[in-house]
Write a protein that holds these residues in place. Sequence first.
Motif: not given
Length: 220
Positions: A35-43
């Motif tokens: 449920g976490l944004p992909a952009s957040t995980l990429n960071g």
Amino acid sequence: MMLINKEDLAVKNFSKRLKEAMGENTVRAFSKISGLPASTLNGYVNKQTYPSLDRLAVIAKASGRSIEWLASGEVADENMITVSQYDLRVSAGSGALVEEERPIAEFRFSTDWLRQQGLHGKELSIVQVMGDSMEPNLFDGDLILVRHDEARDGICVIRIDQDVLVKRVQYDYAERSYLITSDNPRYKNIQLDNDFKGDFNVIGQVVRVLQRVKQHDPVM
């Protein structure tokens, strides 16, 4: 017993642990799972940012890994108990103002050892002695293990108003008063009667010296 520095439990190699936690999932796939944004995980993966505790909890739930492992790479050992060392500025002299009560390090003890000492399940902390009023038993710089429950007599950590001291404490049940003494004869006794108007509290009883700065034969 093992000392763990707080700084050693930082976010080093978090990106590597996150990739391991995601397994064969891509960032986009794990984003849907967690449920976490992909952009957040990429960071996180690219070491640009690091997660807050609540997001660590989300990642832990989605991956089946523990928060402790994700944050530090450490795996909890059920046979070890962590006890925090606090910067209480405990004084064995004339008193020291407590500026902060925050953990500065952690010690780990085996549950077997704690049971042998009668300390398993007890509320414990570790503080450092300052001053010479308890010599020859406690020296300036000694690290002491303190038990916080059922403390009234013996060598104790006490608070008088805003001063924190380590002293010998004897409670008089009949008079409901405390006699506070030092092992060093150069220091005067303190008598706190029932009508004492200040703030007094027995924080805990000293149960063991964990680290001595001098070699000596204690008579505790």
